[in-house]
Structure formats: C-alpha cells, structure tokens
Design a protein around this motif. Structure first.
Motif, PDB file in Angstrom:
ATOM      1  N   LEU A  10       0.871  -1.407   0.068  1.00  0.00           N
ATOM      2  CA  LEU A  10      -0.105   0.014  -0.031  1.00  0.00           C
ATOM      3  C   LEU A  10       0.782   1.207   0.100  1.00  0.00           C
ATOM      4  CD1 LEU A  10      -2.450  -1.028   2.702  1.00  0.00           C
ATOM      5  CD2 LEU A  10      -2.952  -1.223   0.273  1.00  0.00           C
ATOM      6  N   TYR A  35      -1.959   9.204   5.223  1.00  0.00           N
ATOM      7  CA  TYR A  35      -1.901   8.559   4.139  1.00  0.00           C
ATOM      8  C   TYR A  35      -3.070   7.777   3.799  1.00  0.00           C
ATOM      9  CZ  TYR A  35       3.122   9.522   4.682  1.00  0.00           C
ATOM     10  OH  TYR A  35       4.414  10.272   4.685  1.00  0.00           O
ATOM     11  N   PRO A  36      -3.708   8.147   2.580  1.00  0.00           N
ATOM     12  CA  PRO A  36      -4.949   7.033   2.324  1.00  0.00           C
ATOM     13  C   PRO A  36      -4.406   5.609   2.072  1.00  0.00           C
ATOM     14  CG  PRO A  36      -4.189   8.425   0.492  1.00  0.00           C
ATOM     15  CD  PRO A  36      -3.379   8.840   1.638  1.00  0.00           C
ATOM     16  N   LEU A  37      -5.408   4.607   2.496  1.00  0.00           N
ATOM     17  CA  LEU A  37      -4.990   3.199   2.284  1.00  0.00           C
ATOM     18  C   LEU A  37      -6.140   2.701   1.513  1.00  0.00           C
ATOM     19  CD1 LEU A  37      -3.534   2.231   5.835  1.00  0.00           C
ATOM     20  CD2 LEU A  37      -2.076   2.789   3.856  1.00  0.00           C
ATOM     21  N   GLU A  38      -6.038   2.315   0.233  1.00  0.00           N
ATOM     22  CA  GLU A  38      -6.991   1.631  -0.502  1.00  0.00           C
ATOM     23  C   GLU A  38      -6.992   0.137  -0.100  1.00  0.00           C
ATOM     24  OE1 GLU A  38      -9.236   3.408  -2.263  1.00  0.00           O
ATOM     25  OE2 GLU A  38      -8.226   5.341  -1.740  1.00  0.00           O
ATOM     26  N   THR A  39      -8.009  -0.291   0.798  1.00  0.00           N
ATOM     27  CA  THR A  39      -8.038  -1.643   1.139  1.00  0.00           C
ATOM     28  C   THR A  39      -8.845  -2.416   0.641  1.00  0.00           C
ATOM     29  OG1 THR A  39      -9.228  -0.861   3.154  1.00  0.00           O
ATOM     30  CG2 THR A  39      -6.667  -0.887   3.364  1.00  0.00           C
ATOM     31  N   LYS A  40      -9.274  -3.670   0.787  1.00  0.00           N
ATOM     32  CA  LYS A  40     -10.116  -4.501   0.340  1.00  0.00           C
ATOM     33  C   LYS A  40     -10.669  -5.310   1.601  1.00  0.00           C
ATOM     34  CE  LYS A  40      -8.168  -5.549  -4.088  1.00  0.00           C
ATOM     35  NZ  LYS A  40      -7.902  -6.461  -5.088  1.00  0.00           N
ATOM     36  N   ALA A  62     -12.731   2.925   7.376  1.00  0.00           N
ATOM     37  CA  ALA A  62     -13.451   3.608   6.126  1.00  0.00           C
ATOM     38  C   ALA A  62     -14.472   4.479   6.940  1.00  0.00           C
ATOM     39  CB  ALA A  62     -14.011   2.932   5.306  1.00  0.00           C
ATOM     40  N   LYS A  87     -15.960  -1.464   3.586  1.00  0.00           N
ATOM     41  CA  LYS A  87     -15.499  -1.015   2.206  1.00  0.00           C
ATOM     42  C   LYS A  87     -15.252   0.308   2.176  1.00  0.00           C
ATOM     43  CE  LYS A  87     -16.536  -1.194  -2.532  1.00  0.00           C
ATOM     44  NZ  LYS A  87     -17.467  -1.504  -3.627  1.00  0.00           N
ATOM     45  N   GLY A  88     -14.192   0.848   1.686  1.00  0.00           N
ATOM     46  CA  GLY A  88     -13.785   2.175   1.428  1.00  0.00           C
ATOM     47  C   GLY A  88     -12.345   2.423   1.828  1.00  0.00           C
ATOM     48  N   THR A  89     -11.864   3.682   1.892  1.00  0.00           N
ATOM     49  CA  THR A  89     -10.432   4.145   2.245  1.00  0.00           C
ATOM     50  C   THR A  89     -10.268   4.293   3.421  1.00  0.00           C
ATOM     51  OG1 THR A  89     -10.539   5.378   0.048  1.00  0.00           O
ATOM     52  CG2 THR A  89      -8.729   5.790   1.511  1.00  0.00           C
TER      53      THR A  89
END
Length: 111
Positions: A10, A35-40, A62, A87-89
């Motif tokens: 990430l 810092y944004p973290l684009e997660t699943k 999120a 779900k989300g950042t």
C-alpha cells in the motif's frame, strides 16, 4: 516472494523527517502526516514504523473510527494485523508533538 502471495504493498518503504517548523501550516509545525490506504474487505493491513525520537501511529477505518493506536514508537515495530471490515479508504496517521523532531521510516501492506 511466492507466485500466489497475497501481499499487496500500500505504501512503499519511505523515510522522511517530521517536526520541522512550517510557516505554511496553521500549527506552524510539520508534525502530522496522513496517508490514504486503499484496502479490500476481508484482508488485513500491516504497518511497519521506525523512528528516532518516537512517533504516534493511528490506523483509521473507512467509517472514521480509530481501530489501532500505538504511542511513541521508536524501534522497528509492525502494527497489525488490522482486519478490514468496511469497504472504503482507510487512513494511516503519524504524529509527533509540536516542537519534537524525528526521522521516520515506514511502509504499509495488505495480506
């Protein structure tokens, strides 16, 4: 690294200095980094942090809730696993007190 490894980087390992005077910010110090973290959903987040004088580390989900917090991290420490449930950042927040200075090395990944 295995062909079937589920590790997703990430934030690449990076080094920076925090706590310097910065006249462009309202607080006059560069003492907070986000810092944004684009997660699943269904995976877990890990953060590796090391600093010279101590840094506070927070991982926010999120929905805006703080899910993990470590205060005054100095020696190399892995924070996690932090499960991703929404779900989300997500966000990683690093902070030092105004006037404190530190050199930080950090990275983040998802497994």
């Amino acid at each position: 690294m295995s062909l079937f490894s589920r590790k997703t980087v990430l934030i690449e390992e990076t080094s920076f200095h925090m706590g310097e005077v910065d006249y462009t910010t309202q607080s006059l110090y560069d003492n907070i980094r986000t810092y944004p973290l684009e997660t699943k959903v269904g995976r877990s987040v890990y953060v590796r942090v090391e600093s010279t004088n101590g840094v506070d580390v927070s991982i926010v989900d999120a929905s805006g809730m703080n899910v993990k917090f470590k205060e005054h991290v100095t020696s190399e420490e892995v924070i996690g696993p932090v499960p991703v449930k929404i779900k989300g950042t997500m966000a990683l927040i690093l902070g030092v007190f105004a006037g404190d200075r530190t050199d930080v090395r950090m990275s983040a990944w998802m497994e």
